[in-house]
Design a protein around this motif. Structure first.
Motif, PDB file in Angstrom:
ATOM      1  N   MET A   1      55.253  50.275  48.934  1.00 28.34           N
ATOM      2  CA  MET A   1      53.968  50.876  49.295  1.00 28.34           C
ATOM      3  C   MET A   1      52.988  50.772  48.126  1.00 28.34           C
ATOM      4  O   MET A   1      51.891  50.237  48.240  1.00 28.34           O
ATOM      5  N   ARG A   2      53.463  51.255  46.956  1.00 28.02           N
ATOM      6  CA  ARG A   2      52.615  51.219  45.785  1.00 28.02           C
ATOM      7  C   ARG A   2      52.296  49.775  45.409  1.00 28.02           C
ATOM      8  O   ARG A   2      51.166  49.430  45.078  1.00 28.02           O
ATOM      9  N   LYS A   3      53.305  48.931  45.518  1.00 29.15           N
ATOM     10  CA  LYS A   3      53.110  47.522  45.178  1.00 29.15           C
ATOM     11  C   LYS A   3      52.131  46.869  46.132  1.00 29.15           C
ATOM     12  O   LYS A   3      51.297  46.069  45.721  1.00 29.15           O
ATOM     13  N   LEU A   5      49.710  48.154  47.571  1.00 32.59           N
ATOM     14  CA  LEU A   5      48.355  48.596  47.265  1.00 32.59           C
ATOM     15  C   LEU A   5      47.650  47.632  46.317  1.00 32.59           C
ATOM     16  O   LEU A   5      46.452  47.394  46.418  1.00 32.59           O
ATOM     17  N   PHE A   6      48.435  47.070  45.394  1.00 32.54           N
ATOM     18  CA  PHE A   6      47.834  46.184  44.398  1.00 32.54           C
ATOM     19  C   PHE A   6      47.410  44.847  45.002  1.00 32.54           C
ATOM     20  O   PHE A   6      46.678  44.089  44.380  1.00 32.54           O
ATOM     21  N   PHE A   7      47.912  44.563  46.217  1.00 31.81           N
ATOM     22  CA  PHE A   7      47.501  43.323  46.875  1.00 31.81           C
ATOM     23  C   PHE A   7      46.223  43.500  47.685  1.00 31.81           C
ATOM     24  O   PHE A   7      45.631  42.529  48.127  1.00 31.81           O
ATOM     25  N   LEU A   8      45.829  44.775  47.864  1.00 34.27           N
ATOM     26  CA  LEU A   8      44.664  45.064  48.692  1.00 34.27           C
ATOM     27  C   LEU A   8      43.394  44.315  48.239  1.00 34.27           C
ATOM     28  O   LEU A   8      42.735  43.681  49.062  1.00 34.27           O
ATOM     29  N   PRO A   9      43.070  44.372  46.913  1.00 35.12           N
ATOM     30  CA  PRO A   9      41.861  43.655  46.492  1.00 35.12           C
ATOM     31  C   PRO A   9      41.917  42.167  46.824  1.00 35.12           C
ATOM     32  O   PRO A   9      40.921  41.580  47.243  1.00 35.12           O
ATOM     33  N   LEU A  10      43.115  41.589  46.673  1.00 37.95           N
ATOM     34  CA  LEU A  10      43.262  40.161  46.949  1.00 37.95           C
ATOM     35  C   LEU A  10      42.965  39.873  48.414  1.00 37.95           C
ATOM     36  O   LEU A  10      42.284  38.908  48.753  1.00 37.95           O
ATOM     37  N   LEU A  16      36.569  37.922  52.463  1.00 39.01           N
ATOM     38  CA  LEU A  16      35.195  37.569  52.115  1.00 39.01           C
ATOM     39  C   LEU A  16      35.077  36.064  51.916  1.00 39.01           C
ATOM     40  O   LEU A  16      34.100  35.441  52.323  1.00 39.01           O
ATOM     41  N   GLY A  17      36.100  35.474  51.300  1.00 38.03           N
ATOM     42  CA  GLY A  17      36.092  34.036  51.056  1.00 38.03           C
ATOM     43  C   GLY A  17      35.999  33.255  52.359  1.00 38.03           C
ATOM     44  O   GLY A  17      35.218  32.306  52.468  1.00 38.03           O
ATOM     45  N   LEU A  19      34.749  34.256  55.102  1.00 37.34           N
ATOM     46  CA  LEU A  19      33.397  34.466  55.616  1.00 37.34           C
ATOM     47  C   LEU A  19      32.408  33.491  54.966  1.00 37.34           C
ATOM     48  O   LEU A  19      31.607  32.853  55.639  1.00 37.34           O
TER      49      LEU A  19
END
Lengths: 175, 151, 660
Positions: A1-3, A5-10, A16-17, A19
């Motif tokens: 779960m915590r790990k 989370l760190f992929f969320l920004p990617l 966006l890319g 798009l």
């Protein structure tokens, strides 16, 4: 779960890319042309090469052709000209509309840089351009064998534009 | 779960929650504040909603610009070469506004079928240049193949 | 010959950049000091060659070398010399070269001012910056070389610089903005280096902070200059349009503001580590995104560059590699960055987290508003635009919350704070704000509730600041001799107050009127009598102008005479409005010529803008605060002390050689 989370920004960045990828190459300022799938407006104009002979829209029928609006005062036309030379060599029929120009400089241009056009309609007053809804030069239209406008491209035609936007329609019209 | 991790979880949860609430509100606000784009044909065919601020884009018909004598009200016709609509605007037109060129007007349709603009933007397309510009350059000096930039 | 030398210099710079990207990184990976030592000479060499290329392009402009396509498009022999100089970055190719030049400037500055840093960290930082400059050098060389020649058909004279750019504001605005944009690459490089090395501690934050503060200060100045330029040059009298290009510079600023606050926590408390790293990546990515949006023509804007899909494609690839790569690294490595302490709910940490949250949300709001038209177009749902009401509607409450949090969090201590003590210290600001509010409600006049909101926000921050300063001076040993970073913080916060007041007044109490004037006409606006005497023709170096003559008086006394112009630039055949402004700290009188009407009449635009200058003054104060913080002696003392200590205690964890 915590790990995870760190992929969320990617993941967000990836979305966006995609798009941006979609939006690239689309000019947001172009207005959809009202003339798509309408016949070419009729005209009676001379060509750059011959001032005596008047031609009309009927002359464009018979095979799909590219209709390229160009002028010697237009810097971008200068830029796309070599690519039209290449297309002409590949056997794509191209007809020019010499837009709001003067005959002498147009002749000089064609003599110096080469002539990719079967002929160039001499639209000195811009009347055909107005009927077509030309905003400026360069613009390129794809006309089918019945003289109906099938595609309009605003701006420079280059390898990418031809391959991705115009060629697929052109091939379809040819068959 | 120790205290430290608990705090961090709280922080992350608060962040995510805050951001998603804000994004929701922002999307709601977006829905209220967008100006849809319509062409003169669509407007003439009554496809555009009444009483909603919209954007209308097209070319200004040559010789259609009329000014009133004593105020800043102007009238001009906007066309997409299919249909033409009448536009009314009070104020100063932008420097780049010219007949025969593309503009975008923001405003509403009134009951008489006139588009009442509260803002007029002249399209400033960098890619091509009107013939008049080029005439200023000497015939010998062909324009270089680079478009100019603005910012 | 000279342009070819410029091209050659760029190619040599590319070789050096490529080596900079690889050699020191390899050295850090192997723990080999020999390879790591290449970082400084490579960074210096790269800077030298890019500066040389920049110099050659400037030379081409100064000598009117119209065989160079870029010069022919952006200059003219009649252009005054200072505009020829600024025309170097007037177009796409040149502004990219400026971008690159500034990147190399930052790189060389980092190389020379970080000699005391652990060798591995330093090598990694410089290598990351080398990678960025490799990408941009490739971009310049492959898609947008400013040195391309027009071998035949070179024009006799150039097409002239866009008249909008022939202005002092535009000489200084892009360099400042780029100093900010590109400056975030240093924070980014530090963040990536920390992820690569797997260590991030207080020492890391102490090294990265001054660079980040400096970049942020430059970006603030850049944005202020852009806003000021739009105000007097675009002729509309607005100071912010929520235009995509403006938003593109505002988003990294918001992320950067969050970053400098988060870095403070990382330095002082060893908390928020992965968050700081993410923000550093975010700030630089948004700078790149700004570049992409402006260059690719994906968005329409009043001042977008000519669109070119190939260039857009290249920037998108650069963006994908940089952002994708760094976020992937973040996803894999940031998990290991452990906090070193804990904090209570009532503590400075919590309040800075709230600050970050609000700033992040503000950034997302801007991002959404800017990209929404793109999304809709990509889904083929029609064409639309997002108007300023959207941004204003969301920004007013967000900034209100930010001001509330700022004022109430200022006096909080790290780790934990006693609640009663906190409430007691908030009593004075609360009382002051109450008095301000009552006074404005009584004398506020029109729009009083908006004014009350502005005054309460600004007053809350200002009085809290005063309370904090007086506490600090009374109870700490240093008295008035507090560190620069402390004063910097307060100056920046007061700048925020000034901007709030400026925005409030100019939004609510500005008079705007478009009128028709004939010679002899007198217009009464806001207690002023503005009479129009007539217009005369003028001849400038590369334009002709119609100049109006206005006399502004109040109660029969002449205050000022204003001469707005309508210029016609002959080569580009474009009309420009030169507004005439009577500037004042409390009020601007702004007159712009609109169009010539029949019978010698003119349409003119008259604005009375109260306190508009406070907005920019506030921005400059913020920048000054950032500069103060960046030059804090604490950072400098460290620099002098460190070299003597072979492996300083403080830096011990980071200097540990990573074993490959």
């Amino acid at each position: 779960m915590r790990k995870a989370l760190f992929f969320l920004p990617l993941i967000v960045a990836f979305g966006l890319g995609v798009l941006f990828w979609q939006s690239l190459g689309k000019d947001p300022s172009t207005l959809p042309s009202a003339l798509i799938n309408k016949p070419l407006p009729d005209f009676s104009l001379p060509t750059v090469e011959k001032s005596s002979e008047l031609i009309s829209a009927a002359r464009l029928k018979g095979q799909p052709v590219l209709l390229n609006v160009w002028a010697t005062w237009c810097p971008s036309c200068h830029m796309e000209h070599p690519y039209f030379m290449q297309l002409a060599k590949q056997g794509v029929p191209i007809i020019g509309i010499n837009y709001k120009d003067d005959r002498a400089s147009a002749m000089k241009w064609l003599a110096e840089l080469g002539n990719p056009y079967l002929f160039s309609i001499f639209d000195e007053k811009g009347s055909l351009g107005f009927d077509l809804g030309v905003y400026g030069a360069p613009e390129t239209y794809l006309i089918d064998k019945d003289g109906i406008i099938r595609y309009k491209h605003v701006g420079v035609v280059d390898e990418r534009v031809w391959r991705e936007q115009i060629q697929p329609i052109y091939e379809r019209l040819k068959s | 779960m120790n205290l430290k991790r608990k705090h961090r979880m709280w922080a992350v949860v608060a962040l995510l929650l805050g951001v998603s609430v804000a994004v929701g509100l922002a999307l709601y606000a977006l829905q209220q504040n967008i100006n849809l784009f319509y062409s003169p044909s669509q407007i003439a065919d009554h496809q555009a909603p009444d009483d909603t601020r919209i954007r209308a884009g097209g070319m200004v018909v040559e010789h259609s610009l009329q000014r009133s004598g004593d105020s800043l009200m102007v009238h001009f016709a906007l066309t997409d070469f299919q249909k033409t609509i009448e536009v009314e605007y009070t104020g100063i037109l932008p420097d780049l506004f010219r007949e025969g060129q593309g503009v975008v007007a923001l405003g509403k349709m009134n009951s008489k079928g006139v588009f009442v603009a509260d803002q007029v933007l002249a399209k400033h397309d960098e890619k091509y240049m009107p013939p008049e510009v080029a005439a200023a350059l000497k015939a010998s000096g062909k324009l270089p193949p680079q478009p100019s930039a603005e910012h | 010959m000279i342009p070819e030398l410029g091209q050659l210099a760029l190619i040599l710079a590319l070789c050096l950049a490529l080596m900079l990207a690889l050699v020191p990184l390899w050295g850090a990976f192997r723990g080999n000091l020999f390879w790591m030592r290449f970082a400084t000479p490579l960074a210096t060499g790269q800077f030298f060659f890019v500066a040389l290329a920049f110099g050659f392009l400037t030379y081409a402009f100064m000598t009117n070398d119209f065989t160079v396509a870029y010069v022919a498009t952006n200059s003219n022999s009649h252009l005054p010399w200072y505009y020829k100089f600024s025309a170097v970055w007037g177009g796409h190719e040149g502004s990219l070269l400026l971008w690159l030049f500034i990147l190399c400037l930052w790189t060389v500055a980092v190389a020379w001012r970080s000699l005391h840093l652990p060798a591995e960290l330093r090598s990694r930082v410089l290598s990351v910056m080398g990678m960025i400059s490799t990408g941009f050098l490739l971009f310049v060389l492959l898609t947008s070389s400013p040195f391309t020649r027009l071998f035949f058909n070179a024009p006799d004279d150039g097409q002239d610089l866009n008249p909008l750019l022939q202005d002092f504001g535009l000489i200084v605005h892009p360099p400042m903005l780029y100093m900010g944009y590109v400056g975030f690459s240093v924070a980014f490089a530090f963040a990536i280096a920390a992820l690569l090395g797997g260590r991030l501690d207080a020492a890391w934050a102490r090294w990265a902070r001054p660079w980040t503060n400096a970049a942020w200060a430059f970006l603030s100045i850049g944005i202020v200059l852009g806003s000021w330029w739009a105000y007097y040059e675009l002729g509309w009298g607005g100071w912010w349009f929520w235009d995509p290009v403006e938003n593109a510079s505002f988003m990294p600023w918001l992320a950067g503001t969050a970053l400098i606050h988060s870095m403070a926590v990382t330095e002082k408390r060893g908390e928020f580590k992965s968050w700081t790293v993410l923000l550093a990546i975010c700030a630089f990515s948004l700078s790149l995104l700004g570049t992409f949006l402006v260059r690719s023509g994906v968005l329409t804007s009043v001042h977008a560059f000519a669109s070119d899909p190939t260039r857009g494609f290249f920037v998108l690839m650069l963006l994908a590699v940089t952002v994708g790569g760094s976020l992937l690294l973040f996803a894999l490595r940031a998990v290991d960055l452990k906090s070193e302490s804990t904090f209570n709910l009532l503590s400075k940490e919590t309040w800075l987290l709230i600050n970050n949250l609000i700033l992040l949300v503000a950034m997302v709001v801007v991002l959404l508003g800017t990209l929404y038209p793109l999304v809709v177009d990509a889904l083929q749902l029609g064409k639309l635009s997002v108007g300023p009401p959207y941004f204003n509607m969301l920004f007013v409450p967000l900034m209100g919350l930010l001001a509330l949090a700022l004022g109430s969090g200022l006096m909080l201590r790290w780790k934990r704070h006693a609640q009663d003590q906190w409430l007691k210290s908030l009593a004075l600001p609360a009382l002051a704000v109450l008095i301000f509010a009552i006074v404005t409600i009584i004398w506020g006049g029109e729009h009083r509730w908006g004014i009350v909101l502005g005054v309460v926000m600004a007053g809350w921050i200002a009085v809290s600041t005063l309370v904090d300063v007086s506490h600090r001076i009374r109870f700490s040993q240093q008295g008035w001799r507090q560190p620069r970073s402390y004063w910097g913080m307060h100056v920046a916060h007061l700048g925020f107050c000034a901007s709030i007041l400026g925005v409030t007044w100019v939004s609510l109490h500005a008079f705007e009127q478009d009128i028709r004037v004939e010679p002899g006409h007198v217009e009464h606006i806001d207690g002023y009598d503005i009479s129009y005497l007539g217009a005369t023709s003028l001849q400038g170096p590369n334009y002709t102008a119609e100049q109006g003559h206005f006399v502004v008086s109040k109660q029969g006394k002449t205050i000022t005479e204003l001469f707005p112009q309508k210029r016609n630039y002959s080569v580009q055949r474009s009309m420009m409005t030169e507004a005439a402004i009577d500037p004042g700290l409390m009020q601007d009188i702004y007159i712009a010529m609109g169009e010539r009407l029949d019978g010698g009449a003119w349409a003119v635009r008259i604005h009375i803008k109260p306190m508009v200058r406070w907005i920019w003054l506030g921005g400059l104060l913020m920048a000054f605060g950032g500069a103060l913080a960046a030059t804090d002696l604490r950072y400098r003392r460290l620099r002098h002390r460190q070299p003597q200590v072979s492996v300083g205690l403080e830096t011990a964890p980071v200097t540990e050689v990573s074993h490959a």
